[in-house]
Design an enzyme around this catalytic site. Structure first.
Site, PDB file in Angstrom:
ATOM      1  N   ASP A  13      -3.990  -3.612 -21.908  1.00 26.32           N
ATOM      2  CA  ASP A  13      -4.908  -3.140 -20.869  1.00 26.32           C
ATOM      3  C   ASP A  13      -6.049  -2.371 -21.533  1.00 26.32           C
ATOM      4  O   ASP A  13      -5.825  -1.344 -22.176  1.00 26.32           O
ATOM      5  CB  ASP A  13      -4.144  -2.226 -19.896  1.00 26.32           C
ATOM      6  CG  ASP A  13      -4.936  -1.934 -18.632  1.00 26.32           C
ATOM      7  OD1 ASP A  13      -6.051  -2.476 -18.476  1.00 26.32           O
ATOM      8  OD2 ASP A  13      -4.441  -1.167 -17.791  1.00 26.32           O
ATOM      9  N   ASP A 107      -9.931  -7.378 -17.947  1.00 24.81           N
ATOM     10  CA  ASP A 107      -9.556  -6.329 -18.896  1.00 24.81           C
ATOM     11  C   ASP A 107      -8.073  -6.187 -19.164  1.00 24.81           C
ATOM     12  O   ASP A 107      -7.659  -5.222 -19.810  1.00 24.81           O
ATOM     13  CB  ASP A 107     -10.115  -4.976 -18.432  1.00 24.81           C
ATOM     14  CG  ASP A 107      -9.583  -4.566 -17.071  1.00 24.81           C
ATOM     15  OD1 ASP A 107      -8.979  -5.399 -16.382  1.00 24.81           O
ATOM     16  OD2 ASP A 107      -9.784  -3.392 -16.693  1.00 24.81           O
ATOM     17  N   GLU A 108      -7.253  -7.112 -18.708  1.00 26.69           N
ATOM     18  CA  GLU A 108      -5.822  -6.991 -19.003  1.00 26.69           C
ATOM     19  C   GLU A 108      -5.142  -8.352 -19.022  1.00 26.69           C
ATOM     20  O   GLU A 108      -5.585  -9.298 -18.372  1.00 26.69           O
ATOM     21  CB  GLU A 108      -5.122  -6.054 -18.019  1.00 26.69           C
ATOM     22  CG  GLU A 108      -5.151  -6.513 -16.582  1.00 26.69           C
ATOM     23  CD  GLU A 108      -4.342  -5.607 -15.669  1.00 26.69           C
ATOM     24  OE1 GLU A 108      -3.228  -5.208 -16.048  1.00 26.69           O
ATOM     25  OE2 GLU A 108      -4.835  -5.317 -14.559  1.00 26.69           O
TER      26      GLU A 108
END
Length: 360
Positions: A13, A107-108
């Site tokens: 993350d 983003d993860e």
């Protein structure tokens, strides 16, 4: 030991991704409280730097509330193309270690490194190496969680944020879950957490005291999920491609709209954006959904399914306008309108479908 405990799962993350990219590209913003998003009273924070989070600024918070919490907050416009560019760079790092990469957002992502393509046999060392490479190649920091299933890896990635890592081994998993606050359980939202807190369920060990039948009575199918995760059971596999379920767009207005002509004009703009995205993706959708939110934040949706599918932009616009007119006039000012196309046509229904992968 259950078979799923043999997996080696990493959840990566990025730390305050959008805001961190802006601080990376604009050194004058480093160390300052910034928010990515609109600066108007109707704007919404898309992301907040850790400096802003100290004041209570969070994503999805209205800009007005954010400015009240942090008077020195600096707003910057989003640059999604730039975020996508760096995401692609990060994903290329992941793919050097495993093909089993499941993006959740820009983003993860989850990585299954049970049979890693390179590096150490230890998932912990692989996660450490990946985080180091992300920093060296992008200048950004990432946090990671490592465990034997997706639930534990996801929760673990939050433990030592930002720029940290946490590992939950099979022999320590139950103790970790027992002491975990219910509000930190991935898959349990604020409403459900409050409902559980109200009956004395505040930690994993409390949740484990409720039997499966009672949980399913209280929460339906989700009850089975709660029963399993508080025992460290999560058999979900890392899916390297995730099918997109819908394409949509919405707009929050700077002033509440009351007149039908004004609403129609805005709806046409939104419909154009949605159709462009659907056309670019090559999907054929059956269902159109109208979303509207009143000035007092009361929200409603209306849907209609068309057979065999919505085949033209004109048909999409016509059905969207019908849904709006079906309200018979809005009873209060409208602050938000949105449209979504979903229920995509698949190959088995006689058409060639396109599987959409969420970009990382």
């Amino acid at each position: 030991m259950p078979t799923e405990k043999k997996r080696k799962i990493i959840h990566v993350d990025m730390d305050a991704f959008f805001a961190s990219v802006e601080q990376l590209d604009h050194p004058e913003l480093r160390g300052k409280p910034i928010a990515v998003g609109g600066n108007s009273d109707r704007g919404v924070v898309a992301a907040a730097s850790y400096e802003a989070r100290k004041y209570g600024v969070r994503s999805a918070m209205s800009s007005k509330v954010a400015k009240r919490k942090c008077p020195n907050l600096i707003f910057v416009k989003h640059r999604f193309e730039r975020y996508k560019e760096i995401s692609a760079q990060i994903r290329s790092i992941f793919l050097e270690y495993t093909d089993l990469v499941e993006p959740l957002s820009l983003d993860e992502a989850y990585l299954d490194v049970t049979y890693a393509k390179k590096g150490q046999p230890s998932a912990t060392l692989i996660a450490k190496e990946i985080r180091q490479r992300i920093f060296e190649e992008t200048g950004l920091t990432a946090s990671a969680g490592v465990s034997y299933n997706k639930f534990l890896a996801k929760v673990a990635s939050d433990v030592n944020k930002p720029n940290g890592m946490f590992v939950v081994t099979p022999d320590k998993a139950q103790d970790f879950i027992d002491q975990l606050e219910i509000r930190k359980f991935f898959g349990i939202g604020k409403v459900t957490a409050k409902k559980l807190n109200d009956i004395g369920v505040c930690y994993g060990r409390d949740l484990k005291m409720i039997d499966r039948l009672e949980l399913t009575r209280m929460f339906g199918k989700a009850g089975n999920y709660y029963y399993n995760i508080c025992r460290g059971i999560d058999n979900r596999e890392v899916q390297p491609s995730r099918e997109r379920k819908s394409v949509g767009a919405e707009n929050t207005f700077s002033q509440d709209l009351f007149l039908e002509d004004e609403l129609k004009k805005e709806l046409l703009v939104i419909a154009g954006k949605v159709w462009e995205r659907a056309d670019r993706s090559g999907v054929k959708a059956k269902t159109v959904t109208l979303k509207f939110k009143y000035a007092d934040f009361e929200q409603h949706t209306r849907s209609k399914t068309i057979e065999p599918y919505i085949n033209t932009k004109e048909r999409f616009i016509t059905e969207s306008l019908k849904l709006m007119k079906s309200e018979g006039g809005f009873i209060k000012g409208i602050r938000l309108l949105g449209l979504t196309l979903s229920n995509f046509l698949h190959e088995q229904e006689g058409e060639i479908g396109v599987q959409l992968v969420i970009e990382f």
